[in-house]
Scaffold this motif. Structure first.
Motif, short mmCIF file in Angstrom:
data_model
loop_
_atom_site.label_atom_id
_atom_site.label_comp_id
_atom_site.label_asym_id
_atom_site.label_seq_id
_atom_site.Cartn_x
_atom_site.Cartn_y
_atom_site.Cartn_z
N ASN A 147 -6.77 2.83 1.85
CA ASN A 147 -8.04 1.73 2.22
C ASN A 147 -6.64 1.46 3.86
OD1 ASN A 147 -8.32 -0.57 2.56
ND2 ASN A 147 -7.86 -1.60 0.75
N VAL A 148 -8.26 1.47 4.06
CA VAL A 148 -7.62 1.31 5.88
C VAL A 148 -7.42 0.00 6.13
CG1 VAL A 148 -8.13 2.06 8.25
CG2 VAL A 148 -9.26 3.59 6.02
N THR A 149 -7.71 -1.12 5.52
CA THR A 149 -7.73 -2.09 6.23
C THR A 149 -5.95 -2.41 5.74
OG1 THR A 149 -8.79 -2.66 4.20
CG2 THR A 149 -10.03 -3.13 6.39
N ALA A 150 -5.64 -2.09 4.59
CA ALA A 150 -5.05 -2.47 3.92
C ALA A 150 -3.67 -1.55 5.16
CB ALA A 150 -4.68 -1.82 2.78
N HIS A 151 -3.77 -0.61 5.57
CA HIS A 151 -2.79 -0.06 6.29
C HIS A 151 -2.78 -0.52 6.97
CE1 HIS A 151 -0.97 3.73 4.84
NE2 HIS A 151 -2.45 3.85 4.01
N MET A 152 -4.09 -1.24 7.93
CA MET A 152 -4.20 -2.20 9.33
C MET A 152 -2.74 -3.39 9.42
SD MET A 152 -5.19 -0.52 11.42
CE MET A 152 -6.28 -1.56 12.52
N ARG A 153 -3.44 -4.53 7.93
CA ARG A 153 -2.64 -5.31 7.66
C ARG A 153 -1.00 -4.55 7.85
NH1 ARG A 153 -4.10 -6.93 2.49
NH2 ARG A 153 -6.21 -6.42 2.99
N THR A 154 -0.38 -4.03 6.95
CA THR A 154 0.98 -3.82 7.26
C THR A 154 1.45 -3.76 8.51
OG1 THR A 154 0.41 -2.28 4.89
CG2 THR A 154 2.63 -1.52 5.72
N PHE A 155 0.21 -2.75 8.99
CA PHE A 155 0.85 -2.20 10.38
C PHE A 155 1.28 -3.34 11.43
CE2 PHE A 155 0.00 -1.36 15.13
CZ PHE A 155 1.36 0.09 14.91
N PHE A 156 0.17 -4.70 11.28
CA PHE A 156 -0.34 -6.02 11.67
C PHE A 156 1.45 -7.08 11.90
CE2 PHE A 156 -1.82 -10.15 12.66
CZ PHE A 156 -2.31 -10.15 13.62
N ALA A 157 1.48 -6.69 10.24
CA ALA A 157 2.78 -7.72 9.41
C ALA A 157 4.08 -7.20 10.45
CB ALA A 157 2.61 -7.50 7.53
N ILE A 158 4.06 -5.66 10.98
CA ILE A 158 5.09 -5.61 10.88
C ILE A 158 5.56 -5.84 12.61
CG2 ILE A 158 6.67 -3.11 11.39
CD1 ILE A 158 5.41 -2.16 8.95
N PRO A 164 0.54 -1.02 -0.32
CA PRO A 164 0.00 0.11 -0.38
C PRO A 164 1.21 0.97 0.36
CG PRO A 164 0.00 -1.30 2.16
CD PRO A 164 0.96 -1.59 1.35
N GLY A 165 0.65 1.94 -0.72
CA GLY A 165 0.79 3.42 -1.04
C GLY A 165 0.60 4.43 -0.50
N PRO A 166 1.55 5.10 0.10
CA PRO A 166 0.88 6.27 1.44
C PRO A 166 -0.24 7.28 1.74
CG PRO A 166 3.05 7.53 0.54
CD PRO A 166 2.07 5.71 -0.03
N GLY A 167 -0.57 7.18 0.29
CA GLY A 167 -1.82 7.64 -0.43
C GLY A 167 -3.05 7.06 -0.59
N SER A 168 -2.81 5.98 -0.26
CA SER A 168 -3.95 4.75 -0.20
C SER A 168 -5.13 5.64 0.55
CB SER A 168 -2.98 3.55 0.10
OG SER A 168 -4.36 2.43 -0.30
#
Lengths: 264, 283
Positions: B15-26, B9-13
């Motif tokens: 898509n909140v769930t994508a952000h959440m998923r990134t956060f969770f993956a990290i 996901p890019g910074p301008g995305s």
């Protein structure tokens, strides 16, 4: 025979002093660390007039004796902690092939001159505590006030060396040795009768920590031991330190003999 | 799973769930990284426990015959010590120099190119690390304390969820403070002195060495309101031992929330300034 060590020591001192700002900062940081410990003791006495039956003046004497002994040991052999690094990266092999003792080389190569600040600070604190506690001076007590911190330093040094030797068997021993060295510093800073059960038996008498500050302080203060043992035990400190040093030397030799290079 | 989601996901995305998923993956990667340091974890738990014994005996001696000191009963003080020893590894006062090291080596440039704000990605990794510490380093000291000293059992059920929230906020507050200290490397490069100052000040003023309520009342209040330190350790422990009435308990956690959010904002601000600085240096 000692001259190669002296040369190494002088070279270390010169190199550390050449980074003046860094040296001053380290020196300052080391002194502040001790200040934090002292602060903790003073705060405790805000809440209670007596700690294990000891007044603040008596507790400060115990604290100062322990601090001086630990600071001396830390200055002399504290850098032995770095043996973990030497074993891991294989630098110990280089020390083994030189025609000098391994232990003295290790101590000299990383001599931490910045720790001298702690010794000065602790000695000043000890002088102040001796005055504040209004010790009734006799020639024997004068001698003990000098001998006790040195014996304590030998005991702590033995613990440092024995603890660091673990690295020969368990390379990533991490801060395990700290539990005994820094833990020992905190243990000796308070009257031994506040601890109880197996914990007191193991560390006060098994590891000999009661003889660093507690028993010498009882002799200096002319107080009977709340635990019921003879007060004269304060005089046993040098003997206890000697035994500890012998044990540490044995552990160290065993460790060096069975050392196998990490081969990396 | 880490590397797929972290780059998508890019910074301008929007898509909140994508952000959440990134956060969770990290966060998961942070957990797994610390799960590999097994020997160090064991050694640290042993050391924390040793100091738990020492501090318990000394603090219990302070309560003396009365059995109470500064409003804490004996069981509460024992809990105070052992929860504190367990939380050391969770909030991680010492030994976090990841950011400063990466600034010094220049690796931080990689962090800046990622499509996620560095404060956010480091926070995610730190929460993962803290999750591992709860499972590994929190349990051993607390269990030992319960066996050898007997700990205080909360009498009100809301204390348990409140404690959990308080621990999370403590980790966030501690992380943000550490981030700011580390970010000083953008200007100083060598932050050993600052690191030393942080480890000292944070230990003393957060209540690790003695409960802050041993201090005069005005000093305790000033520390709580004016510095983030009590929010890192003293608050979760005071919540757990029910030192205060429920209203005050919730109030302390609310104050902690303010400090955690405030320090995060400060970390973001400092990071913003640092990036400008880095550009000027031409790095």
């Amino acid at each position: 025979m000692a001259s190669p060590y002296l040369h190494l020591l002088a070279a270390q001192a010169r190199s550390q002093l050449s980074y003046r700002a860094s040296f001053a900062l380290d020196l300052f940081g080391n002194v502040v660390t001790l200040g934090a410990d002292l602060l903790a003791v003073l705060i405790l006495f805000r809440v209670t007039p007596l700690l294990g039956g000891f007044t603040i003046a008596e507790e400060l004497l115990i604290f100062a004796l322990a601090a001086t002994a630990f600071a001396l040991a830390d200055l002399a052999v504290g850098n032995i902690e770095r043996i973990r690094l030497y074993v891991r990266i294989g630098l110990l092999d280089a020390l083994l092939v030189r025609p000098l003792g391994v232990l003295p080389q290790l101590l000299v190569v990383d001599f931490g001159l910045r720790r001298a600040g702690r010794v000065v600070y602790a000695a000043v604190l000890l002088a102040g505590a001796l005055v504040y506690a209004q010790v009734d001076w006799t020639p024997g007590r004068v001698a003990l006030a000098i001998v006790a911190p040195i014996s304590g330093a030998v005991l702590f040094s033995a613990i440092f060396v024995a603890g660091a030797t673990v690295a020969f068997w368990w390379i990533e021993s991490g801060e395990l040795a700290n539990a005994l060295t820094y833990g020992g510093r905190d243990f000796t800073a308070y009257p031994v009768n506040v601890y109880s059960g197996w914990f007191r038996r193991v560390f006060a008498f098994g590891a000999g920590f009661a003889f660093v500050a507690y028993y010498p302080a009882l002799v200096l203060l002319g107080r009977p031991d709340p635990l019921g043992l003879p007060t004269g035990l304060g005089w046993a400190s040098p003997a206890v330190a000697g035994v500890a040093a012998a044990v540490a030397a044995f552990v160290w030799r065993t460790g060096v003999r069975q050392y196998r290079s990490t081969g990396s | 799973m880490g590397f797929i989601t972290a780059t998508v996901p890019g910074p301008g995305s929007p898509n909140v769930t994508a952000h959440m998923r990134t956060f969770f993956a990290i966060a998961v990667s942070g957990f797994r990284r610390y799960a590999t340091y097994r020997q160090a974890t064991v050694a640290a738990a042993v050391t924390n426990s040793m100091f738990g014994f020492l501090r318990s005996y000394v603090l219990l001696a302070v309560t003396g015959a009365v059995g109470v000191a500064a409003g804490y009963g004996s069981a509460q003080l024992a809990s105070y010590v052992w929860l504190g020893q367990g939380l050391i590894g969770v909030v991680m006062f010492w030994g976090w120099t990841d950011l400063a090291d990466r600034v010094r080596t220049g690796d931080v440039v990689t962090d800046l190119q990622r499509p996620i704000h560095p404060v956010t990605s480091y926070l995610a990794a730190d929460l993962g690390r803290a999750g591992h510490a709860v499972l590994s380093r929190f349990g051993v000291p607390v269990a030992l304390g319960a066996i050898f000293f007997g700990l205080y059992t909360p009498t009100r059920w809301p204390t348990y969820p409140l404690f959990a929230i308080s621990v999370v906020l403590a980790v966030v507050a501690s992380f943000a403070c550490r981030y700011v200290v580390n970010a000083a490397a953008f200007w100083l490069l060598d932050i050993r002195g600052l690191q030393l100052a942080w480890s000292l000040v944070s230990g003393v003023l957060s209540g690790l060495y003695f409960p802050l309520r041993f201090l005069p009342g005005w000093a305790t209040t000033a520390l709580w309101l004016g510095t983030p330190f009590p929010s890192i350790l003293q608050t979760p422990i005071d919540v757990a031992v029910e030192r205060d009435r429920p209203v005050r308990q919730v109030g302390l956690v609310a104050l902690q929330l303010c400090w955690a959010a405030g320090m995060l904002l400060l970390a973001r601000w400092v990071q913003g300034r640092a990036v400008h600085r880095l550009v000027i240096q031409g790095g």
